[in-house]
Design a protein around this motif. Structure first.
Motif, PDB file in Angstrom:
ATOM      1  N   ASP A  24      47.198  70.359  40.069  1.00 38.74           N
ATOM      2  CA  ASP A  24      47.325  68.921  40.286  1.00 38.74           C
ATOM      3  C   ASP A  24      46.822  68.533  41.678  1.00 38.74           C
ATOM      4  N   ASN A  32      43.528  66.088  42.548  1.00 36.58           N
ATOM      5  CA  ASN A  32      43.690  64.841  43.288  1.00 36.58           C
ATOM      6  C   ASN A  32      43.036  64.900  44.657  1.00 36.58           C
ATOM      7  N   ASN A  70      45.267  65.540  34.192  1.00 42.23           N
ATOM      8  CA  ASN A  70      44.815  64.519  35.141  1.00 42.23           C
ATOM      9  C   ASN A  70      43.511  63.873  34.695  1.00 42.23           C
ATOM     10  N   LEU A  80      52.943  63.416  34.773  1.00 40.67           N
ATOM     11  CA  LEU A  80      52.312  63.932  35.987  1.00 40.67           C
ATOM     12  C   LEU A  80      52.621  65.416  36.143  1.00 40.67           C
TER      13      LEU A  80
END
Length: 701
Positions: free
Chosen positions: A345, A349, A597, A612
């Motif tokens: 993750d 990001n 994602n 998430l």
């Protein structure tokens, strides 16, 4: 501005942003809604009859006294959240509201006695909010629940490398924070006009905080604020007294309401239970619904499905009899699969925000070239007729009190030099040339983080910290203390990039409330100084009061400490020590985090319903019990909104803040009682089926 344990100040994923979902998660969960509505009327015309005090008069003694008191309160709250789950919601609203209440009460008393010399202004309110958030922010970026505590022998004994450790000591922790916490402030000061005026970055959390403070100082807003403070005080008292009541029944481990098998004994064995924690009910009311649902889904996937299935492979995938806490057994799957989700993750990001940042910069410069009419300074001049009255007024005052660029550069170089000379004495494994490399690249990363935060409200401080763990740890190697070097480097990097984005958020708040950039910078310096002393002292109280701090069965398991340490071990030693099939599962979950994602972004607005991965990773290690509390908070908020949405929107943040502050404040007397050796008088314990059978047999005989 929120923080998270993994990381990024959200819910780190604390973030704000859940880390101790990851900083970006932490910010997701802590900020709640970060989008302010367009002003339908001119805000500055409402205040045009009021004189804006000079930057020195904005920094009043009463503001600093209130800031210090609130920084202690919020440091306890953040520390408790840090050491339990790492999910830290945004406390900006609470800080602004309580700051307004205390100073307003102070000034009313002085006014009645005829001794009031200076009225309470929104600029002074902004100074308090900035100072409090800067101070309590050190409780997150200081790594007390992550990299710093991960250096300790307690956490080392739970990892695969037990030789490379450094136990906490109040002296070296304070010294470390003082030499690393100020660099980020100086690194982005020269860019304040570019970020705020030229690029017009929104900094959603800073903007929302400014709108809140502006509203407090209007007649209608002051009335609402008074009602909100009353509501906060009511739930603060209830939460504090509930914590006191619970304490009476916790004479030994696994006692009290927090050990109540509310969903059944079998569910309790897999850490599914409601532990009656007011603080996490409050956190659940602040965090977006998707964060709470994600955490619960992660708990169901891990403790409800995966770990029971993997336990059936005991003796095949890992040796029998290793126990729950051995990283070569079931604990290894819990820790390293959680790490793979966090890294997947975080990497996605990181690339996403960096790409967004670079594209945004390119777009900004292209626009400047196409305009090619007026120089930037003239285009944004306060006299430009194309600007609204509010923008003209704000730009005029924002550019009035300059902070010289030479001062920022000289400050950065001086502090970097002191830090480079000092850190190798605190951490001999962290060589001086490692530190120089960090300080050479840090300003660029600080700019990227500050710019990305202005666009997305995500601070990726913990992600940059993990990058430092792997690069410096691998560079140092196992024979030269690479684990401690990586963790220390993580602290250096996290503090720089975190404070840089925080300062720019404060500049945005100051810009919208007409607070001087100088007063914002000075209040950030003062708040950071407070935090460098207050946060270590608060941590020390926890460290001494709770001997089992950091253990997975403790009330304060500090889950991200073991996660960060094992990241450092992976960076130094590789994957050789993982149990069977653990690496394969890590690859699968890393890829799944990236895929989720991608799918979330592909769906656009509908992607808000996709869980998430960062939030899902938190319960993989510590269990889903806190997710039950958070979902109860979400349920309360949902029902309230269905019954009376206007009232819920107005008072839910105050109720949540009261629950969080009350429970967090009770931690102080509870810690003092523990240090004094005072134990609760009663143990309320719930027997397992086996124990119940023994009691029945005994009574039957």
């Amino acid at each position: 501005m929120a923080q998270n344990g993994s990381g990024d100040r959200v819910v780190e994923s604390g973030f704000e942003s859940l880390e101790h979902v990851d900083e970006h998660d932490r910010r997701l969960s802590l900020k709640g809604s970060t989008k302010g509505k367009e002003e339908e009327i001119s805000v500055e015309r409402v205040f045009q009859h009021l004189l804006v005090p000079s930057w020195r008069n904005q920094l009043t003694v009463r503001a600093l006294v209130v800031s210090f008191a609130l920084s202690i309160l919020f440091s306890f709250i953040v520390m408790k959240l840090n050491l339990t789950t790492g999910i830290i919601p945004s406390l900006n609203v609470s800080a602004g509201l309580l700051g307004f209440f205390f100073v307003k009460t102070w000034t009313k008393f002085l006014e009645k006695s005829g001794m009031l010399r200076q009225p309470f202004t929104r600029q002074e309110n902004t100074v308090i909010q900035t100072c409090v958030v800067a101070s309590s922010g050190i409780a997150f970026s200081g790594g007390f629940g992550s990299y710093l505590f991960g250096m300790s022998e307690e956490i080392a004994n739970q990892s695969t490398d037990t030789s490379d450790f450094k136990d906490p000591s109040l002296g070296w922790i304070i010294a470390f924070l003082f030499v690393v916490s100020f660099l980020g402030l100086f690194s982005v000061v020269p860019l304040r006009k570019i970020m705020i005026v030229d690029f017009k970055l929104t900094y959603p959390s800073g903007t929302v905080t400014a709108h809140l403070i502006n509203s407090f100082h209007t007649p209608q807003g002051a009335k609402l604020a008074k009602k909100q403070v009353k509501m906060l005080g009511k739930f603060f008292s209830m939460s504090f007294l509930w914590g006191f009541f619970q304490w009476f029944y916790t004479a030994t481990d696994q006692c009290g309401f927090q050990a109540f098998p509310s969903l059944g004994l079998k569910a309790y064995e897999n850490r599914f239970y409601f532990d009656f924690s007011a603080i996490y009910v409050g956190v659940g009311m602040i965090c977006p619904y998707i964060i709470n649902i994600s955490v619960l889904l992660g708990g169901i996937l891990s403790w409800g499905i995966m770990w029971p299935l993997i336990k059936t492979q005991e003796g095949h995938w890992y040796a029998k009899g290793l126990g729950e806490g051995n990283l070569h057994g079931i604990q290894g799957y819990r820790v390293f699969i959680a790490i793979s989700l966090i890294l997947g993750d975080g990497l996605y990001n990181f690339i996403k925000v960096i790409t967004h940042t670079l594209w945004g910069l390119y777009h900004q410069f292209q626009e400047r070239q196409r305009e090619n009419v007026l120089p930037v300074a003239e285009q944004d001049s306060p006299s430009n007729p194309q600007l609204s009255y509010d923008d003209q007024r704000r730009i005029q005052l924002f550019l009035k009190d300059q902070i010289p660029t030479w001062f920022a550069v000289a400050g950065y170089v001086a502090i970097a030099a002191i830090s480079t000379a000092t850190l190798p004495h605190l951490f001999p494994q962290l060589k001086w040339y490692y530190i120089i490399v960090i300080y050479l690249v840090a300003p660029t990363l600080a700019f990227c983080n500050a710019y990305g935060c202005g666009l997305t409200d995500w601070s990726l401080a913990s992600t940059y910290g993990k990058l430092a763990i792997f690069t410096i740890g691998a560079w140092a190697g196992a024979s030269k203390g690479g684990v401690l070097a990586g963790l220390a480097a993580c602290g250096v990097m996290m503090n720089i990039v975190s404070t840089a984005s925080d300062l720019m958020q404060d500049f945005k708040t100051g810009y919208l409330t007409l607070a001087s950039p100088r007063s914002m910078f000075v209040s950030q310096i003062i708040g950071t100084t407070m935090g460098c002393v207050v946060s270590p002292c608060v941590f020390w109280i926890f460290y001494k009061a709770f001997p089992d701090l950091g253990k997975s069965t403790s009330e304060y398991p500090a889950p991200y400490a073991i996660i960060y340490r094992n990241m450092a071990i992976l960076g130094v030693q590789g994957f050789g020590s993982l149990p069977k099939n653990c690496l394969l599962l890590c690859y699968i979950f890393f890829a799944a985090a990236v895929a989720i994602n991608l799918f979330k972004d592909f769906l656009g607005k509908k992607g808000k319903f996709v869980p998430l991965p960062m939030a899902m990773a938190i319960p993989f290690y510590i269990g889903p019990y806190f997710a039950i509390d958070m979902c109860v908070g979400s349920l309360i908020l949902y029902v309230w909104e269905r019954i009376n949405k206007a009232k819920a929107d107005a008072f839910a943040p105050a109720v949540a803040s009261g629950l969080i502050c009350g429970d967090g404040t009770w931690t102080l007397p509870a810690s003092i009682l523990a240090l004094a050796g005072v134990k609760p008088p009663i143990c309320m314990r719930f027997f397992s089926r086996a124990a119940n059978s023994k009691v029945d047999t005994f009574l039957g005989s």
